[in-house]
Design an enzyme around this catalytic site. Structure first.
Site, PDB file in Angstrom:
ATOM      1  N   CYS B 162     -19.925 -44.798 -31.864  1.00 10.41           N
ATOM      2  CA  CYS B 162     -20.165 -43.779 -32.893  1.00 10.41           C
ATOM      3  C   CYS B 162     -20.033 -42.359 -32.372  1.00 10.41           C
ATOM      4  O   CYS B 162     -20.176 -41.407 -33.136  1.00 10.41           O
ATOM      5  CB  CYS B 162     -21.541 -43.987 -33.493  1.00 10.41           C
ATOM      6  SG  CYS B 162     -21.809 -45.703 -33.899  1.00 10.41           S
ATOM      7  N   HIS B 294     -26.678 -36.646 -36.147  1.00  7.40           N
ATOM      8  CA  HIS B 294     -26.074 -37.980 -36.115  1.00  7.40           C
ATOM      9  C   HIS B 294     -26.602 -38.745 -37.341  1.00  7.40           C
ATOM     10  O   HIS B 294     -25.835 -39.403 -38.018  1.00  7.40           O
ATOM     11  CB  HIS B 294     -26.391 -38.688 -34.797  1.00  7.40           C
ATOM     12  CG  HIS B 294     -25.570 -39.924 -34.601  1.00  7.40           C
ATOM     13  ND1 HIS B 294     -24.197 -39.901 -34.670  1.00  7.40           N
ATOM     14  CD2 HIS B 294     -25.909 -41.217 -34.380  1.00  7.40           C
ATOM     15  CE1 HIS B 294     -23.732 -41.140 -34.494  1.00  7.40           C
ATOM     16  NE2 HIS B 294     -24.747 -41.951 -34.323  1.00  7.40           N
ATOM     17  N   GLU B 305     -33.781 -38.871 -32.912  1.00 11.72           N
ATOM     18  CA  GLU B 305     -33.014 -37.630 -33.038  1.00 11.72           C
ATOM     19  C   GLU B 305     -33.932 -36.461 -33.397  1.00 11.72           C
ATOM     20  O   GLU B 305     -33.804 -35.369 -32.840  1.00 11.72           O
ATOM     21  CB  GLU B 305     -31.911 -37.790 -34.097  1.00 11.72           C
ATOM     22  CG  GLU B 305     -31.044 -36.531 -34.204  1.00 11.72           C
ATOM     23  CD  GLU B 305     -29.752 -36.745 -34.986  1.00 11.72           C
ATOM     24  OE1 GLU B 305     -29.685 -37.712 -35.780  1.00 11.72           O
ATOM     25  OE2 GLU B 305     -28.827 -35.946 -34.795  1.00 11.72           O
ATOM     26  N   LYS B 326     -23.797 -38.262 -43.493  1.00 10.61           N
ATOM     27  CA  LYS B 326     -23.572 -39.715 -43.626  1.00 10.61           C
ATOM     28  C   LYS B 326     -24.174 -40.232 -44.922  1.00 10.61           C
ATOM     29  O   LYS B 326     -23.754 -41.259 -45.447  1.00 10.61           O
ATOM     30  CB  LYS B 326     -24.192 -40.468 -42.446  1.00 10.61           C
ATOM     31  CG  LYS B 326     -23.404 -40.336 -41.150  1.00 10.61           C
ATOM     32  CD  LYS B 326     -23.945 -41.253 -40.065  1.00 10.61           C
ATOM     33  CE  LYS B 326     -23.134 -41.154 -38.783  1.00 10.61           C
ATOM     34  NZ  LYS B 326     -23.407 -39.928 -38.002  1.00 10.61           N
ATOM     35  N   HIS B 331     -21.249 -44.003 -42.601  1.00  8.29           N
ATOM     36  CA  HIS B 331     -21.053 -43.880 -41.156  1.00  8.29           C
ATOM     37  C   HIS B 331     -19.622 -44.313 -40.828  1.00  8.29           C
ATOM     38  O   HIS B 331     -19.302 -45.494 -40.904  1.00  8.29           O
ATOM     39  CB  HIS B 331     -22.079 -44.750 -40.429  1.00  8.29           C
ATOM     40  CG  HIS B 331     -22.162 -44.484 -38.955  1.00  8.29           C
ATOM     41  ND1 HIS B 331     -21.133 -43.940 -38.240  1.00  8.29           N
ATOM     42  CD2 HIS B 331     -23.164 -44.689 -38.066  1.00  8.29           C
ATOM     43  CE1 HIS B 331     -21.491 -43.825 -36.973  1.00  8.29           C
ATOM     44  NE2 HIS B 331     -22.714 -44.268 -36.836  1.00  8.29           N
ATOM     45  N   PHE B 390     -24.139 -46.125 -29.805  1.00  9.54           N
ATOM     46  CA  PHE B 390     -24.520 -47.381 -29.180  1.00  9.54           C
ATOM     47  C   PHE B 390     -23.954 -47.359 -27.764  1.00  9.54           C
ATOM     48  O   PHE B 390     -22.865 -46.839 -27.521  1.00  9.54           O
ATOM     49  CB  PHE B 390     -23.899 -48.564 -29.929  1.00  9.54           C
ATOM     50  CG  PHE B 390     -24.746 -49.086 -31.058  1.00  9.54           C
ATOM     51  CD1 PHE B 390     -25.918 -48.461 -31.438  1.00  9.54           C
ATOM     52  CD2 PHE B 390     -24.357 -50.243 -31.742  1.00  9.54           C
ATOM     53  CE1 PHE B 390     -26.686 -48.952 -32.472  1.00  9.54           C
ATOM     54  CE2 PHE B 390     -25.130 -50.746 -32.785  1.00  9.54           C
ATOM     55  CZ  PHE B 390     -26.290 -50.106 -33.145  1.00  9.54           C
TER      56      PHE B 390
END
Lengths: 85, 402
Positions: B162, B294, B305, B326, B331, B390
């Site tokens: 990502c 994010h 975050e 998002k 995403h 990830f």
């Protein structure tokens, strides 16, 4: 093997524990199973019993599937298995 | 060291087929997420996504080309065309060798994998189309972009889940800054909304079946999208000399690795990436007015975050705005940072802060100004764009108004 024994076996395998160490009142966290381990255990349960487990890792307490202890998991699986048959 | 500016931007995603359409949708807080259209939908438990609807590849590419273009390549080429057209940069033979392309993608030609696995495993066919390999390889999109625009300098694909797009844009930024390249196309794309792609994500149990609600206490997980975002980066001097319109200046980039968990984000790694980007940009925390988060809408990301931003910005944290687009486009995995950078450009150029839509309940773990539901007018001179992937690989970009 009963649902209870099979669930305990799955959890023991996930936590690398002896069957005797999986007490019914224990939480998965206490058994050393992290969030990824929880998801993997649920997958193993679904495969073992051929059921769909309603579980969202974002909000475990709000999931219909109660994973707060080994005992609640067993009882939730028993319900799902009964519903299916 | 060269100053690096953005003079072109292009995109196609669930919110629109161009940058103006996408920014308009972000300004209006439109929802691009909806019911998925695909075969075997009844076998999926997640049935929503940020899918690009009514997309006709044949309207954009001839049939010969399409035999070589996976959906992810098609989307990337369209975004690149728009970015190149806006920049007005003419790639002469001389410029060609000092111009490159760096794109990020997590999955590459997922549709090609999916279709052909189905064909050999499910349908039992013993033969696949001869172009399967060049169509599915992760660098296919970057290669086709280089061919389409005669780009012969440093070109590659990066894959950091990502964070892929942010890493790609960051590397391209460093190449222009260092003088390795005079201009770079950079961004990323993913098109993972396939039956196999969604099945894989379902397995992790982090997908929402209803909506993406970042920072909202009643969040239920992430929603996958698809699409591409591409930018033309060049030196400030080069852009000035040819009289190009400068959209924004890229001033900092930082990447860190958590070296912790394969899926769980890490506050310390995120803080280090934010601090690193500020340091690289020679900015103080209070210079930042907006952060494109994010903001995946998973419990793990949002908490970490927000804690990271709170720690990194200290006393300035309550004063800055941070939103997750998002919530609107889903995403885009490897393409997400590129499309999200558009929200930073809009903040810097138009003074419009894209909202976090779908926000319903305050979460004490996310007690920042997340610009809930409605876009806001605000003067912002510097922004950050976060990507925490990830694998614990983090990439943060810093931009400045010009």
């Amino acid at each position: 093997m009963s649902v209870k024994d099979k669930v305990i076996q799955i959890i023991a395998e996930q936590g690398l524990l002896d069957l005797a160490d999986v007490s019914l009142s224990a939480t998965l966290e206490e058994l050393g199973i992290d969030s990824l381990g929880v998801v993997e255990s649920i997958f193993a349960i679904e495969e073992e019993f051929d059921i769909e487990v309603p579980f969202n890792a974002n909000a475990p307490p709000k999931s219909e599937f109660d994973i707060s202890s080994v005992a609640t998991i067993i009882s939730a699986v028993e319900t799902l298995v009964a519903e299916q048959t | 060291m060269n100053r690096v500016v953005i003079t072109g931007a292009g995109t196609i995603n669930a919110l629109g087929g161009s940058v103006p359409e996408t920014l308009q949708a972000m300004r209006e807080g439109q929802l691009g997420i909806g019911p998925l259209q695909m075969r075997d939908l009844d076998r999926l438990s997640v049935k929503i996504g940020g899918q690009i609807k009514d997309f006709d590849p044949e309207a954009h590419f001839d049939r010969q080309k399409l035999a070589l273009y996976d959906r992810v390549t098609q989307l990337t080429l369209l975004a690149s065309r728009e970015a190149m057209a806006q920049s007005g940069l003419e790639i002469t033979e001389e410029l060609s060798e000092t111009t490159g392309v760096v794109l990020g993608t997590a999955a590459g030609g997922m549709n090609t994998w999916d279709d052909n696995f189905r064909s050999v495993y499910e349908e039992g066919k013993n033969r696949v189309h001869p172009f399967v390999v060049p169509k599915l390889m992760t660098n296919a999109a970057a290669s086709h972009v280089s061919m389409a625009h005669n780009i012969k300098g440093p070109s590659l694909t990066v894959s950091t889940a990502c964070a892929s797009s942010n890493h790609a844009i960051g590397l391209a930024f460093q190449m222009v800054r260092s003088g390795m390249a005079r201009a770079m196309l950079a961004g990323g794309a993913d098109a993972m909304l396939t039956f196999g792609g969604i099945k894989a994500w379902e397995g992790l149990r982090v997908m929402s079946k209803t909506a993406c609600r970042p920072f909202s206490a009643n969040r239920s997980g992430m929603v996958q999208g698809e699409g591409a975002g591409v930018f033309l980066l060049e030196t400030y001097e080069g852009a000035k000399a040819r009289g190009a319109e400068i959209l924004s200046e890229l001033i900092g980039f930082s990447m860190t690795s958590d070296a912790g968990d394969i899926v769980m984000p890490n506050q310390h790694g995120a803080v280090r990436a934010i601090h690193g980007a500020l340091r690289d940009a020679r900015l103080d925390p209070q210079d930042i007015g907006y952060i494109n988060a994010h903001g995946t809408g998973t419990a793990a990301n949002d908490k970490t975050e927000c804690a990271a931003v709170t720690e990194a910005f200290g006393a300035h944290a309550p004063a800055l705005m941070m939103s997750s687009t998002k919530s609107m486009h889903g995403h885009l995995i490897g393409g997400t940072g590129a499309v999200e950078l558009l929200a930073c450009l809009m903040a810097l150029r138009d003074g419009v802060i894209a909202p976090t839509i779908g926000y319903e309940q305050p979460d004490p773990n996310c007690a920042l100004d997340v610009v809930p539901n409605v876009a806001r007018q605000a003067k912002v001179t510097a922004t950050l764009s976060n990507a925490f992937a990830f694998g614990g690989m983090n990439a943060v970009l810093a931009l400045k108004a010009i």
